[in-house]
Write a protein that holds these residues in place. Sequence first.
Motif, PDB file in Angstrom:
ATOM      1  N   SER A 130       0.821  -1.195   0.000  1.00 18.07           N
ATOM      2  CA  SER A 130       0.000   0.000   0.000  1.00 18.07           C
ATOM      3  C   SER A 130       0.865   1.260   0.000  1.00 18.07           C
ATOM      4  CB  SER A 130      -0.917   0.009   1.217  1.00 18.07           C
ATOM      5  OG  SER A 130      -1.626   1.231   1.298  1.00 18.07           O
ATOM      6  N   LEU A 131       0.433   2.233  -0.788  1.00 19.19           N
ATOM      7  CA  LEU A 131       1.111   3.529  -0.846  1.00 19.19           C
ATOM      8  C   LEU A 131       0.601   4.498   0.212  1.00 19.19           C
ATOM      9  CD1 LEU A 131       1.052   4.035  -4.732  1.00 19.19           C
ATOM     10  CD2 LEU A 131       2.942   3.165  -3.336  1.00 19.19           C
ATOM     11  N   VAL A 132      -0.360   4.058   1.037  1.00 18.95           N
ATOM     12  CA  VAL A 132      -0.948   4.952   2.029  1.00 18.95           C
ATOM     13  C   VAL A 132       0.101   5.610   2.931  1.00 18.95           C
ATOM     14  CG1 VAL A 132      -2.435   5.018   4.082  1.00 18.95           C
ATOM     15  CG2 VAL A 132      -3.239   3.926   1.979  1.00 18.95           C
ATOM     16  N   PRO A 133       1.117   4.887   3.432  1.00 17.05           N
ATOM     17  CA  PRO A 133       2.100   5.567   4.290  1.00 17.05           C
ATOM     18  C   PRO A 133       2.801   6.745   3.621  1.00 17.05           C
ATOM     19  CG  PRO A 133       2.321   3.200   4.500  1.00 17.05           C
ATOM     20  CD  PRO A 133       1.383   3.446   3.363  1.00 17.05           C
ATOM     21  N   VAL A 134       3.098   6.629   2.319  1.00 20.67           N
ATOM     22  CA  VAL A 134       3.774   7.753   1.650  1.00 20.67           C
ATOM     23  C   VAL A 134       2.773   8.816   1.226  1.00 20.67           C
ATOM     24  CG1 VAL A 134       5.742   6.367   0.935  1.00 20.67           C
ATOM     25  CG2 VAL A 134       3.804   6.599  -0.618  1.00 20.67           C
ATOM     26  N   LEU A 135       1.554   8.410   0.901  1.00 17.53           N
ATOM     27  CA  LEU A 135       0.535   9.402   0.558  1.00 17.53           C
ATOM     28  C   LEU A 135       0.190  10.257   1.777  1.00 17.53           C
ATOM     29  CD1 LEU A 135      -1.801   7.148  -1.611  1.00 17.53           C
ATOM     30  CD2 LEU A 135      -0.512   9.126  -2.440  1.00 17.53           C
ATOM     31  N   ARG A 136       0.192   9.638   2.949  1.00 18.59           N
ATOM     32  CA  ARG A 136      -0.117  10.369   4.184  1.00 18.59           C
ATOM     33  C   ARG A 136       1.142  10.933   4.842  1.00 18.59           C
ATOM     34  NH1 ARG A 136      -3.546   7.921   8.527  1.00 18.59           N
ATOM     35  NH2 ARG A 136      -3.817  10.136   8.932  1.00 18.59           N
ATOM     36  N   GLU A 137       2.310  10.568   4.292  1.00 13.70           N
ATOM     37  CA  GLU A 137       3.593  11.042   4.820  1.00 13.70           C
ATOM     38  C   GLU A 137       3.818  10.583   6.257  1.00 13.70           C
ATOM     39  OE1 GLU A 137       3.738  15.294   4.069  1.00 13.70           O
ATOM     40  OE2 GLU A 137       2.331  14.945   2.426  1.00 13.70           O
ATOM     41  N   THR A 138       3.422   9.334   6.522  1.00 11.94           N
ATOM     42  CA  THR A 138       3.574   8.790   7.869  1.00 11.94           C
ATOM     43  C   THR A 138       4.624   7.698   7.953  1.00 11.94           C
ATOM     44  OG1 THR A 138       1.819   7.163   7.454  1.00 11.94           O
ATOM     45  CG2 THR A 138       1.172   9.280   8.430  1.00 11.94           C
ATOM     46  N   GLY A 139       5.192   7.261   6.834  1.00 10.15           N
ATOM     47  CA  GLY A 139       6.170   6.184   6.892  1.00 10.15           C
ATOM     48  C   GLY A 139       6.656   5.768   5.525  1.00 10.15           C
ATOM     49  N   ARG A 140       7.439   4.700   5.527  1.00  8.65           N
ATOM     50  CA  ARG A 140       8.021   4.168   4.298  1.00  8.65           C
ATOM     51  C   ARG A 140       7.187   3.005   3.773  1.00  8.65           C
ATOM     52  NH1 ARG A 140      13.532   5.591   3.738  1.00  8.65           N
ATOM     53  NH2 ARG A 140      14.290   6.837   5.489  1.00  8.65           N
ATOM     54  N   LEU A 141       7.498   2.579   2.547  1.00  7.78           N
ATOM     55  CA  LEU A 141       6.831   1.415   1.979  1.00  7.78           C
ATOM     56  C   LEU A 141       7.398   0.144   2.594  1.00  7.78           C
ATOM     57  CD1 LEU A 141       6.578   2.380  -1.801  1.00  7.78           C
ATOM     58  CD2 LEU A 141       4.962   2.811   0.075  1.00  7.78           C
ATOM     59  N   ALA A 142       6.529  -0.820   2.843  1.00  4.45           N
ATOM     60  CA  ALA A 142       6.913  -2.056   3.532  1.00  4.45           C
ATOM     61  C   ALA A 142       7.468  -3.090   2.563  1.00  4.45           C
ATOM     62  CB  ALA A 142       5.700  -2.619   4.280  1.00  4.45           C
ATOM     63  N   ARG A 143       8.653  -2.792   2.007  1.00  2.24           N
ATOM     64  CA  ARG A 143       9.250  -3.705   1.034  1.00  2.24           C
ATOM     65  C   ARG A 143      10.708  -3.332   0.846  1.00  2.24           C
ATOM     66  NH1 ARG A 143       6.110  -2.957  -3.822  1.00  2.24           N
ATOM     67  NH2 ARG A 143       6.783  -0.818  -3.995  1.00  2.24           N
ATOM     68  N   ASP A 144      11.536  -4.337   0.480  1.00  5.58           N
ATOM     69  CA  ASP A 144      12.951  -4.045   0.267  1.00  5.58           C
ATOM     70  C   ASP A 144      13.373  -4.119  -1.196  1.00  5.58           C
ATOM     71  OD1 ASP A 144      12.765  -6.764  -0.072  1.00  5.58           O
ATOM     72  OD2 ASP A 144      14.477  -7.270   1.203  1.00  5.58           O
ATOM     73  N   ALA A 145      12.551  -4.753  -2.063  1.00  6.99           N
ATOM     74  CA  ALA A 145      12.967  -4.901  -3.461  1.00  6.99           C
ATOM     75  C   ALA A 145      11.753  -5.083  -4.357  1.00  6.99           C
ATOM     76  CB  ALA A 145      13.913  -6.099  -3.610  1.00  6.99           C
ATOM     77  N   ILE A 146      11.927  -4.770  -5.631  1.00  6.85           N
ATOM     78  CA  ILE A 146      10.930  -5.087  -6.650  1.00  6.85           C
ATOM     79  C   ILE A 146      11.614  -5.866  -7.765  1.00  6.85           C
ATOM     80  CG2 ILE A 146       9.370  -3.178  -6.131  1.00  6.85           C
ATOM     81  CD1 ILE A 146      10.615  -1.567  -8.293  1.00  6.85           C
ATOM     82  N   TYR A 147      10.805  -6.619  -8.539  1.00  9.53           N
ATOM     83  CA  TYR A 147      11.366  -7.590  -9.477  1.00  9.53           C
ATOM     84  C   TYR A 147      10.659  -7.541 -10.832  1.00  9.53           C
ATOM     85  CZ  TYR A 147      12.851  -9.637  -4.992  1.00  9.53           C
ATOM     86  OH  TYR A 147      13.367  -9.843  -3.743  1.00  9.53           O
ATOM     87  N   TRP A 148      11.378  -8.036 -11.840  1.00  9.87           N
ATOM     88  CA  TRP A 148      10.801  -8.243 -13.163  1.00  9.87           C
ATOM     89  C   TRP A 148      11.236  -9.607 -13.693  1.00  9.87           C
ATOM     90  CZ3 TRP A 148      13.014  -3.708 -11.555  1.00  9.87           C
ATOM     91  CH2 TRP A 148      12.198  -2.568 -11.543  1.00  9.87           C
ATOM     92  N   HIS A 149      10.379 -10.202 -14.510  1.00 11.40           N
ATOM     93  CA  HIS A 149      10.699 -11.480 -15.136  1.00 11.40           C
ATOM     94  C   HIS A 149      10.079 -11.481 -16.524  1.00 11.40           C
ATOM     95  CE1 HIS A 149      11.511 -15.732 -15.633  1.00 11.40           C
ATOM     96  NE2 HIS A 149      10.223 -15.975 -15.852  1.00 11.40           N
TER      97      HIS A 149
END
Length: 479
Positions: A358-377
Amino acid sequence: MVYRNLLVGLAFVLATAGPSGTATAAEQPLNVVLILADDLGWTDLACYGSDFYESPHLDRMAKEGMRFTQAYSACTVCSPSRAALMTGKYPARLHLTNWLPGVNYPSNAKMLPPKFNQQLPLEEETIAETFRAAGYKTACIGKWHLGGPDYWPEHQGFDLNVAGTGSSGIADYFAPWNIPTLPEGKPGEYITYRLGDEAVKFIEGAKDGPFFLYLSHFTVHNAARMRWQAPADLVAKYDRKRKPILTHDYPAFAAMVESMDRTVGQVRAKLEELKLADRTIVIFASDNGGMLPATLNLPLRLGKASAYEGGVRVPLIVYWPGVTHGSICDAPTITMDIHASLLEICNLPKTPVSDGVSLVPVLRETGRLARDAIYWHYPHHQWYQIGGADPYGAIRMGDFKLIEFYNDMHVELYNVREDIGEEQDLATAMPEKVKGLRSQLHAWREEVGAQMPTPNPDHDPSQPEFVPKNPHKFYPTRS
Protein backbone atom coordinates in the motif's frame (compact mmCIF):
# COMPACT_ATOMS: atom_id res chain seq x y z
CA MET A 1 11.96 8.28 1.33
CA VAL A 2 12.46 11.73 -0.07
CA TYR A 3 9.69 14.32 -0.29
CA ARG A 4 10.05 17.73 -1.86
CA ASN A 5 7.87 20.86 -1.85
CA LEU A 6 5.72 19.65 1.04
CA LEU A 7 3.37 22.00 2.85
CA VAL A 8 4.30 21.55 6.51
CA GLY A 9 1.54 20.67 8.93
CA LEU A 10 -1.28 20.02 6.46
CA ALA A 11 -3.99 18.03 8.27
CA PHE A 12 -5.11 14.90 6.47
CA VAL A 13 -8.88 15.41 6.71
CA LEU A 14 -11.45 13.75 4.46
CA ALA A 15 -15.15 14.31 4.75
CA THR A 16 -15.70 10.66 3.93
CA ALA A 17 -12.71 9.18 5.70
CA GLY A 18 -12.13 7.78 9.14
CA PRO A 19 -9.22 8.59 11.43
CA SER A 20 -6.96 6.24 9.50
CA GLY A 21 -7.59 8.06 6.23
CA THR A 22 -9.65 5.19 4.85
CA ALA A 23 -13.37 4.96 4.32
CA THR A 24 -15.35 3.54 7.21
CA ALA A 25 -18.36 1.26 7.04
CA ALA A 26 -20.65 3.90 8.59
CA GLU A 27 -19.70 6.54 6.02
CA GLN A 28 -20.23 6.71 2.31
CA PRO A 29 -17.39 4.84 0.57
CA LEU A 30 -14.93 6.63 -1.66
CA ASN A 31 -15.34 6.38 -5.41
CA VAL A 32 -12.39 5.31 -7.57
CA VAL A 33 -11.29 6.44 -11.03
CA LEU A 34 -8.28 4.51 -12.32
CA ILE A 35 -6.91 5.85 -15.61
CA LEU A 36 -4.31 3.89 -17.56
CA ALA A 37 -2.44 5.14 -20.62
CA ASP A 38 -0.95 2.76 -23.18
CA ASP A 39 2.76 3.11 -23.99
CA LEU A 40 3.11 6.50 -22.28
CA GLY A 41 6.73 7.07 -21.36
CA TRP A 42 8.16 8.51 -18.15
CA THR A 43 8.86 11.94 -19.68
CA ASP A 44 5.77 12.16 -21.89
CA LEU A 45 3.90 14.66 -19.72
CA ALA A 46 4.82 18.29 -19.11
CA CYS A 47 4.84 17.69 -15.35
CA TYR A 48 7.45 14.98 -15.96
CA GLY A 49 9.67 17.25 -18.01
CA SER A 50 8.48 17.14 -21.61
CA ASP A 51 9.40 20.30 -23.46
CA PHE A 52 7.01 19.55 -26.35
CA TYR A 53 3.96 17.62 -25.16
CA GLU A 54 1.24 19.51 -23.31
CA SER A 55 -0.78 17.95 -20.49
CA PRO A 56 -2.44 20.76 -18.51
CA HIS A 57 -5.06 18.59 -16.80
CA LEU A 58 -2.60 15.98 -15.61
CA ASP A 59 -0.23 18.77 -14.59
CA ARG A 60 -3.04 20.20 -12.48
CA MET A 61 -3.73 16.78 -10.99
CA ALA A 62 -0.06 16.52 -10.02
CA LYS A 63 -0.22 19.96 -8.40
CA GLU A 64 -3.27 18.88 -6.39
CA GLY A 65 -1.99 15.41 -5.52
CA MET A 66 1.21 13.40 -5.39
CA ARG A 67 3.56 12.70 -8.29
CA PHE A 68 5.83 9.65 -8.11
CA THR A 69 9.25 9.91 -9.74
CA GLN A 70 10.32 6.26 -9.54
CA ALA A 71 7.15 4.40 -10.44
CA TYR A 72 7.57 1.21 -12.45
CA SER A 73 5.32 -0.95 -14.57
CA ALA A 74 5.16 -4.65 -13.71
CA CYS A 75 6.42 -5.53 -17.19
CA THR A 76 8.06 -3.92 -20.18
CA VAL A 77 5.00 -4.75 -22.35
CA CYS A 78 1.29 -4.30 -21.77
CA SER A 79 -0.78 -7.43 -21.01
CA PRO A 80 1.34 -8.57 -18.04
CA SER A 81 1.17 -5.12 -16.44
CA ARG A 82 -2.59 -5.01 -16.93
CA ALA A 83 -2.96 -8.44 -15.34
CA ALA A 84 -0.81 -7.28 -12.42
CA LEU A 85 -3.00 -4.19 -12.01
CA MET A 86 -6.16 -6.28 -11.95
CA THR A 87 -4.89 -8.92 -9.49
CA GLY A 88 -2.11 -7.32 -7.45
CA LYS A 89 0.21 -10.17 -8.45
CA TYR A 90 3.50 -10.27 -10.33
CA PRO A 91 3.13 -11.40 -13.95
CA ALA A 92 5.60 -14.20 -13.17
CA ARG A 93 3.25 -15.52 -10.49
CA LEU A 94 0.32 -15.36 -12.92
CA HIS A 95 2.29 -17.07 -15.71
CA LEU A 96 1.15 -14.21 -17.94
CA THR A 97 4.48 -12.74 -18.95
CA ASN A 98 4.08 -11.40 -22.48
CA TRP A 99 1.63 -9.32 -24.44
CA LEU A 100 -1.18 -11.44 -25.88
CA PRO A 101 -0.84 -13.46 -27.98
CA GLY A 102 2.81 -12.43 -28.23
CA VAL A 103 5.58 -13.35 -30.62
CA ASN A 104 7.52 -16.28 -29.34
CA TYR A 105 11.08 -16.37 -30.61
CA PRO A 106 13.37 -15.62 -33.55
CA SER A 107 13.99 -18.49 -35.94
CA ASN A 108 17.48 -19.18 -34.56
CA ALA A 109 16.92 -18.21 -30.94
CA LYS A 110 19.24 -19.54 -28.27
CA MET A 111 16.34 -19.90 -25.83
CA LEU A 112 12.72 -20.89 -26.26
CA PRO A 113 10.09 -19.04 -24.22
CA PRO A 114 7.81 -20.99 -21.89
CA LYS A 115 4.15 -21.54 -22.64
CA PHE A 116 2.26 -18.83 -20.82
CA ASN A 117 -1.36 -18.00 -20.09
CA GLN A 118 -3.20 -16.53 -23.05
CA GLN A 119 -5.78 -14.93 -20.77
CA LEU A 120 -6.28 -13.69 -17.26
CA PRO A 121 -7.65 -16.83 -15.58
CA LEU A 122 -11.20 -16.53 -14.27
CA GLU A 123 -10.01 -18.12 -11.04
CA GLU A 124 -8.06 -14.95 -10.24
CA GLU A 125 -9.97 -12.39 -8.19
CA THR A 126 -9.78 -9.05 -9.94
CA ILE A 127 -9.93 -5.70 -8.26
CA ALA A 128 -13.28 -5.15 -10.00
CA GLU A 129 -14.66 -8.30 -8.40
CA THR A 130 -13.51 -7.10 -5.00
CA PHE A 131 -15.15 -3.70 -5.45
CA ARG A 132 -18.36 -5.16 -6.88
CA ALA A 133 -18.67 -7.52 -3.92
CA ALA A 134 -18.52 -4.43 -1.70
CA GLY A 135 -21.48 -2.86 -3.49
CA TYR A 136 -19.64 -0.75 -6.07
CA LYS A 137 -20.84 -0.22 -9.62
CA THR A 138 -17.92 -1.17 -11.86
CA ALA A 139 -17.00 -0.18 -15.41
CA CYS A 140 -14.15 -0.95 -17.76
CA ILE A 141 -13.98 1.62 -20.54
CA GLY A 142 -11.30 1.14 -23.19
CA LYS A 143 -8.54 -1.35 -23.77
CA TRP A 144 -8.65 -4.74 -21.98
CA HIS A 145 -6.21 -7.10 -23.78
CA LEU A 146 -6.40 -9.95 -21.28
CA GLY A 147 -7.96 -12.75 -23.27
CA GLY A 148 -10.74 -13.71 -25.67
CA PRO A 149 -14.52 -13.22 -25.33
CA ASP A 150 -14.89 -15.61 -22.39
CA TYR A 151 -12.34 -13.52 -20.47
CA TRP A 152 -13.56 -10.03 -21.32
CA PRO A 153 -14.29 -7.50 -18.53
CA GLU A 154 -17.90 -8.56 -18.07
CA HIS A 155 -16.57 -11.94 -16.93
CA GLN A 156 -13.98 -10.38 -14.62
CA GLY A 157 -16.06 -8.27 -12.26
CA PHE A 158 -17.16 -5.35 -14.41
CA ASP A 159 -20.82 -4.46 -14.69
CA LEU A 160 -20.11 -2.45 -17.83
CA ASN A 161 -17.65 -3.15 -20.63
CA VAL A 162 -17.20 -0.44 -23.23
CA ALA A 163 -14.63 -1.13 -25.97
CA GLY A 164 -12.83 -3.87 -24.07
CA THR A 165 -11.78 -6.92 -26.08
CA GLY A 166 -8.80 -9.26 -26.32
CA SER A 167 -7.15 -7.08 -28.95
CA SER A 168 -3.84 -5.35 -28.35
CA GLY A 169 -5.06 -2.17 -30.01
CA ILE A 170 -7.30 -0.80 -32.71
CA ALA A 171 -6.96 -0.57 -36.46
CA ASP A 172 -7.87 3.10 -36.65
CA TYR A 173 -8.41 5.85 -34.08
CA PHE A 174 -11.16 7.36 -36.23
CA ALA A 175 -14.54 5.71 -36.72
CA PRO A 176 -15.54 3.28 -38.02
CA TRP A 177 -13.66 1.31 -35.35
CA ASN A 178 -15.35 -2.09 -35.70
CA ILE A 179 -15.03 -2.84 -31.98
CA PRO A 180 -17.70 -5.40 -31.01
CA THR A 181 -18.15 -3.99 -27.48
CA LEU A 182 -18.54 -0.36 -28.56
CA PRO A 183 -21.48 1.09 -30.50
CA GLU A 184 -20.07 2.44 -33.74
CA GLY A 185 -19.29 6.12 -33.89
CA LYS A 186 -20.08 8.63 -36.56
CA PRO A 187 -17.54 8.60 -39.41
CA GLY A 188 -14.41 10.36 -38.25
CA GLU A 189 -15.23 10.29 -34.53
CA TYR A 190 -12.04 10.07 -32.47
CA ILE A 191 -11.84 7.09 -30.13
CA THR A 192 -10.02 8.89 -27.30
CA TYR A 193 -12.72 11.53 -27.05
CA ARG A 194 -15.42 8.84 -27.25
CA LEU A 195 -13.90 7.00 -24.29
CA GLY A 196 -13.94 10.24 -22.32
CA ASP A 197 -17.62 10.71 -23.15
CA GLU A 198 -18.38 7.13 -22.10
CA ALA A 199 -16.54 7.65 -18.81
CA VAL A 200 -18.57 10.78 -18.02
CA LYS A 201 -21.77 8.94 -18.96
CA PHE A 202 -20.95 6.16 -16.52
CA ILE A 203 -20.15 8.62 -13.71
CA GLU A 204 -23.48 10.37 -14.30
CA GLY A 205 -25.33 7.09 -13.99
CA ALA A 206 -23.36 5.95 -10.94
CA LYS A 207 -23.24 9.29 -9.13
CA ASP A 208 -25.18 7.97 -6.14
CA GLY A 209 -22.24 5.58 -5.80
CA PRO A 210 -20.05 4.11 -4.87
CA PHE A 211 -18.38 3.34 -8.19
CA PHE A 212 -15.12 1.97 -9.56
CA LEU A 213 -14.20 3.23 -13.03
CA TYR A 214 -11.28 1.78 -14.98
CA LEU A 215 -10.63 4.11 -17.92
CA SER A 216 -8.04 2.34 -20.02
CA HIS A 217 -6.98 4.39 -23.03
CA PHE A 218 -5.74 3.00 -26.33
CA THR A 219 -3.65 6.16 -26.55
CA VAL A 220 -0.71 6.51 -27.17
CA HIS A 221 -0.34 3.06 -28.70
CA ASN A 222 -0.01 3.15 -32.45
CA ALA A 223 -2.97 2.27 -34.67
CA ALA A 224 -2.50 -0.81 -36.85
CA ARG A 225 -3.32 0.93 -40.11
CA MET A 226 -1.77 4.37 -39.79
CA ARG A 227 0.59 4.33 -36.82
CA TRP A 228 -0.04 7.37 -34.59
CA GLN A 229 -3.24 9.31 -35.25
CA ALA A 230 -4.84 12.38 -33.75
CA PRO A 231 -7.28 15.16 -34.73
CA ALA A 232 -5.87 17.30 -37.51
CA ASP A 233 -6.11 20.56 -35.56
CA LEU A 234 -3.97 19.18 -32.74
CA VAL A 235 -1.42 17.69 -35.11
CA ALA A 236 -1.16 21.06 -36.88
CA LYS A 237 -0.70 22.79 -33.52
CA TYR A 238 2.32 20.67 -32.67
CA ASP A 239 3.69 20.83 -36.17
CA ARG A 240 3.90 24.59 -35.70
CA LYS A 241 5.51 24.14 -32.31
CA ARG A 242 8.44 22.02 -33.53
CA LYS A 243 11.94 23.33 -32.83
CA PRO A 244 15.30 21.60 -33.25
CA ILE A 245 16.19 22.25 -29.60
CA LEU A 246 13.24 20.29 -28.18
CA THR A 247 13.71 16.74 -26.91
CA HIS A 248 10.39 15.45 -28.21
CA ASP A 249 9.53 16.01 -31.85
CA TYR A 250 6.57 14.00 -33.16
CA PRO A 251 3.42 16.12 -33.73
CA ALA A 252 0.98 13.19 -34.03
CA PHE A 253 2.24 11.60 -30.81
CA ALA A 254 2.08 14.96 -29.02
CA ALA A 255 -1.48 15.43 -30.22
CA MET A 256 -2.42 12.00 -28.87
CA VAL A 257 -1.01 12.92 -25.47
CA GLU A 258 -3.05 16.11 -25.38
CA SER A 259 -6.24 14.35 -26.48
CA MET A 260 -5.87 11.85 -23.66
CA ASP A 261 -5.14 14.67 -21.21
CA ARG A 262 -8.38 16.36 -22.26
CA THR A 263 -10.37 13.31 -21.16
CA VAL A 264 -8.68 13.46 -17.74
CA GLY A 265 -9.87 17.05 -17.45
CA GLN A 266 -13.32 16.03 -18.67
CA VAL A 267 -13.65 13.31 -16.02
CA ARG A 268 -12.40 15.51 -13.19
CA ALA A 269 -14.68 18.34 -14.26
CA LYS A 270 -17.66 15.99 -14.09
CA LEU A 271 -16.64 14.86 -10.60
CA GLU A 272 -16.48 18.51 -9.50
CA GLU A 273 -19.81 19.32 -11.14
CA LEU A 274 -21.49 16.44 -9.30
CA LYS A 275 -19.71 17.39 -6.05
CA LEU A 276 -17.95 14.04 -6.01
CA ALA A 277 -14.35 15.30 -6.22
CA ASP A 278 -13.89 15.25 -2.45
CA ARG A 279 -15.13 11.66 -2.32
CA THR A 280 -13.15 10.25 -5.24
CA ILE A 281 -9.60 9.00 -5.55
CA VAL A 282 -8.15 9.41 -9.05
CA ILE A 283 -5.03 7.54 -10.14
CA PHE A 284 -3.19 7.92 -13.44
CA ALA A 285 -0.45 5.60 -14.69
CA SER A 286 0.95 3.89 -17.80
CA ASP A 287 1.23 0.18 -18.61
CA ASN A 288 4.88 0.32 -19.74
CA GLY A 289 7.53 2.69 -21.01
CA GLY A 290 7.31 4.81 -24.13
CA MET A 291 7.73 3.28 -27.57
CA LEU A 292 10.68 4.35 -29.69
CA PRO A 293 11.02 6.17 -32.06
CA ALA A 294 7.64 7.89 -31.62
CA THR A 295 8.87 9.33 -28.34
CA LEU A 296 12.18 9.63 -26.54
CA ASN A 297 12.54 8.56 -22.93
CA LEU A 298 15.74 10.50 -22.27
CA PRO A 299 17.50 10.54 -19.90
CA LEU A 300 16.32 6.93 -19.54
CA ARG A 301 17.89 4.19 -21.62
CA LEU A 302 15.82 2.78 -24.51
CA GLY A 303 12.06 2.18 -24.25
CA LYS A 304 9.15 -0.25 -24.44
CA ALA A 305 10.17 -3.94 -24.52
CA SER A 306 13.67 -3.29 -23.16
CA ALA A 307 15.15 -4.39 -19.83
CA TYR A 308 16.31 -0.86 -19.08
CA GLU A 309 14.60 2.04 -17.33
CA GLY A 310 13.00 3.35 -20.51
CA GLY A 311 11.01 0.13 -20.75
CA VAL A 312 9.54 0.12 -17.26
CA ARG A 313 9.72 3.52 -15.58
CA VAL A 314 6.37 5.27 -15.97
CA PRO A 315 4.39 8.28 -14.74
CA LEU A 316 2.19 7.80 -11.67
CA ILE A 317 -0.02 10.53 -10.24
CA VAL A 318 -2.41 10.07 -7.32
CA TYR A 319 -5.15 12.50 -6.37
CA TRP A 320 -6.61 11.62 -2.98
CA PRO A 321 -8.41 14.46 -1.19
CA GLY A 322 -6.15 15.40 1.68
CA VAL A 323 -2.83 14.53 0.05
CA THR A 324 -0.45 17.46 0.28
CA HIS A 325 -0.81 19.50 -2.89
CA GLY A 326 2.19 19.27 -5.18
CA SER A 327 3.92 16.59 -3.15
CA ILE A 328 6.54 14.43 -4.82
CA CYS A 329 7.54 10.92 -3.77
CA ASP A 330 10.82 9.35 -4.85
CA ALA A 331 10.15 5.87 -3.43
CA PRO A 332 10.31 3.05 -6.00
CA THR A 333 6.81 1.69 -6.64
CA ILE A 334 5.35 -0.88 -9.02
CA THR A 335 1.99 -1.56 -10.67
CA MET A 336 0.67 -3.96 -8.01
CA ASP A 337 0.97 -1.20 -5.39
CA ILE A 338 -2.01 0.56 -6.99
CA HIS A 339 -4.12 -2.53 -6.33
CA ALA A 340 -3.01 -2.80 -2.69
CA SER A 341 -3.45 0.93 -2.09
CA LEU A 342 -7.02 1.07 -3.38
CA LEU A 343 -8.09 -1.84 -1.20
CA GLU A 344 -6.69 -0.15 1.91
CA ILE A 345 -7.98 3.31 1.08
CA CYS A 346 -11.48 1.97 0.45
CA ASN A 347 -11.38 -0.33 3.48
CA LEU A 348 -11.81 -3.51 1.43
CA PRO A 349 -10.42 -6.91 2.35
CA LYS A 350 -6.88 -7.71 1.24
CA THR A 351 -6.43 -10.46 -1.30
CA PRO A 352 -4.93 -13.72 0.08
CA VAL A 353 -1.85 -13.37 -2.14
CA SER A 354 -0.63 -9.86 -2.95
CA ASP A 355 2.69 -8.72 -4.38
CA GLY A 356 1.90 -5.04 -3.98
CA VAL A 357 2.32 -2.82 -0.95
CA SER A 358 0.00 0.00 0.00
CA LEU A 359 1.11 3.53 -0.85
CA VAL A 360 -0.95 4.95 2.03
CA PRO A 361 2.10 5.57 4.29
CA VAL A 362 3.77 7.75 1.65
CA LEU A 363 0.53 9.40 0.56
CA ARG A 364 -0.12 10.37 4.18
CA GLU A 365 3.59 11.04 4.82
CA THR A 366 3.57 8.79 7.87
CA GLY A 367 6.17 6.18 6.89
CA ARG A 368 8.02 4.17 4.30
CA LEU A 369 6.83 1.41 1.98
CA ALA A 370 6.91 -2.06 3.53
CA ARG A 371 9.25 -3.71 1.03
CA ASP A 372 12.95 -4.05 0.27
CA ALA A 373 12.97 -4.90 -3.46
CA ILE A 374 10.93 -5.09 -6.65
CA TYR A 375 11.37 -7.59 -9.48
CA TRP A 376 10.80 -8.24 -13.16
CA HIS A 377 10.70 -11.48 -15.14
CA TYR A 378 10.45 -11.48 -18.92
CA PRO A 379 11.35 -14.88 -20.48
CA HIS A 380 10.59 -13.70 -24.02
CA HIS A 381 12.17 -12.00 -27.03
CA GLN A 382 11.01 -8.61 -28.26
CA TRP A 383 13.35 -7.86 -31.12
CA TYR A 384 10.64 -6.33 -33.24
CA GLN A 385 10.75 -3.24 -30.97
CA ILE A 386 13.58 -0.74 -31.18
CA GLY A 387 15.83 -1.53 -28.26
CA GLY A 388 13.82 -4.64 -27.49
CA ALA A 389 14.99 -7.32 -25.11
CA ASP A 390 16.35 -10.81 -24.98
CA PRO A 391 14.82 -12.87 -22.15
CA TYR A 392 15.77 -11.35 -18.80
CA GLY A 393 15.03 -10.96 -15.12
CA ALA A 394 15.80 -7.97 -12.91
CA ILE A 395 15.76 -6.74 -9.33
CA ARG A 396 15.73 -3.17 -7.99
CA MET A 397 16.87 -2.94 -4.37
CA GLY A 398 17.72 0.42 -2.92
CA ASP A 399 19.60 2.42 -5.52
CA PHE A 400 20.86 -0.66 -7.37
CA LYS A 401 19.32 -2.53 -10.27
CA LEU A 402 20.67 -5.86 -11.47
CA ILE A 403 19.64 -7.35 -14.82
CA GLU A 404 20.25 -11.01 -15.64
CA PHE A 405 20.01 -11.95 -19.32
CA TYR A 406 18.87 -15.54 -19.76
CA ASN A 407 20.54 -16.22 -23.12
CA ASP A 408 23.96 -16.50 -21.49
CA MET A 409 23.13 -15.57 -17.85
CA HIS A 410 25.42 -12.55 -17.86
CA VAL A 411 24.48 -9.71 -15.54
CA GLU A 412 24.63 -5.94 -15.56
CA LEU A 413 24.51 -3.75 -12.45
CA TYR A 414 23.58 -0.08 -12.27
CA ASN A 415 23.14 2.53 -9.58
CA VAL A 416 19.99 4.02 -11.06
CA ARG A 417 19.87 6.96 -8.67
CA GLU A 418 23.35 8.19 -9.63
CA ASP A 419 23.27 6.81 -13.18
CA ILE A 420 19.68 7.10 -14.37
CA GLY A 421 20.74 6.46 -17.98
CA GLU A 422 22.32 3.10 -17.05
CA GLU A 423 25.57 3.96 -18.78
CA GLN A 424 28.06 2.57 -16.24
CA ASP A 425 27.85 -1.18 -15.66
CA LEU A 426 29.16 -1.86 -12.15
CA ALA A 427 28.98 -5.67 -12.27
CA THR A 428 32.72 -6.22 -12.51
CA ALA A 429 33.57 -3.58 -9.92
CA MET A 430 31.02 -4.80 -7.33
CA PRO A 431 31.04 -8.63 -7.32
CA GLU A 432 29.61 -8.94 -3.79
CA LYS A 433 26.68 -6.69 -4.66
CA VAL A 434 26.07 -8.79 -7.77
CA LYS A 435 26.19 -11.99 -5.74
CA GLY A 436 23.70 -10.76 -3.16
CA LEU A 437 21.20 -9.31 -5.62
CA ARG A 438 21.44 -12.31 -7.93
CA SER A 439 20.79 -14.69 -5.06
CA GLN A 440 17.73 -12.69 -4.01
CA LEU A 441 16.43 -12.56 -7.60
CA HIS A 442 16.75 -16.33 -7.95
CA ALA A 443 15.00 -16.90 -4.61
CA TRP A 444 12.13 -14.66 -5.71
CA ARG A 445 11.76 -16.53 -9.00
CA GLU A 446 11.50 -19.77 -7.06
CA GLU A 447 8.97 -18.30 -4.65
CA VAL A 448 6.58 -17.06 -7.36
CA GLY A 449 7.02 -20.12 -9.59
CA ALA A 450 8.45 -18.15 -12.51
CA GLN A 451 8.58 -19.99 -15.82
CA MET A 452 12.04 -19.98 -17.37
CA PRO A 453 13.03 -20.18 -21.04
CA THR A 454 14.72 -23.38 -22.17
CA PRO A 455 17.60 -24.02 -24.62
CA ASN A 456 16.56 -24.29 -28.25
CA PRO A 457 17.77 -27.69 -29.54
CA ASP A 458 17.72 -26.34 -33.09
CA HIS A 459 19.89 -23.30 -32.37
CA ASP A 460 22.87 -22.99 -34.71
CA PRO A 461 25.61 -21.02 -32.90
CA SER A 462 27.39 -20.39 -36.21
CA GLN A 463 24.45 -18.33 -37.43
CA PRO A 464 22.98 -15.09 -36.08
CA GLU A 465 19.69 -15.07 -34.22
CA PHE A 466 17.58 -13.95 -37.17
CA VAL A 467 15.59 -10.74 -36.72
CA PRO A 468 12.72 -10.83 -39.26
CA LYS A 469 11.25 -7.73 -40.83
CA ASN A 470 7.76 -9.10 -40.22
CA PRO A 471 7.79 -10.83 -36.84
CA HIS A 472 4.17 -11.98 -37.07
CA LYS A 473 4.97 -13.81 -40.28
CA PHE A 474 8.38 -15.23 -39.49
CA TYR A 475 8.32 -15.97 -35.79
CA PRO A 476 7.25 -19.60 -35.37
CA THR A 477 4.64 -20.59 -32.81
CA ARG A 478 5.85 -22.98 -30.15
CA SER A 479 3.60 -26.03 -29.93
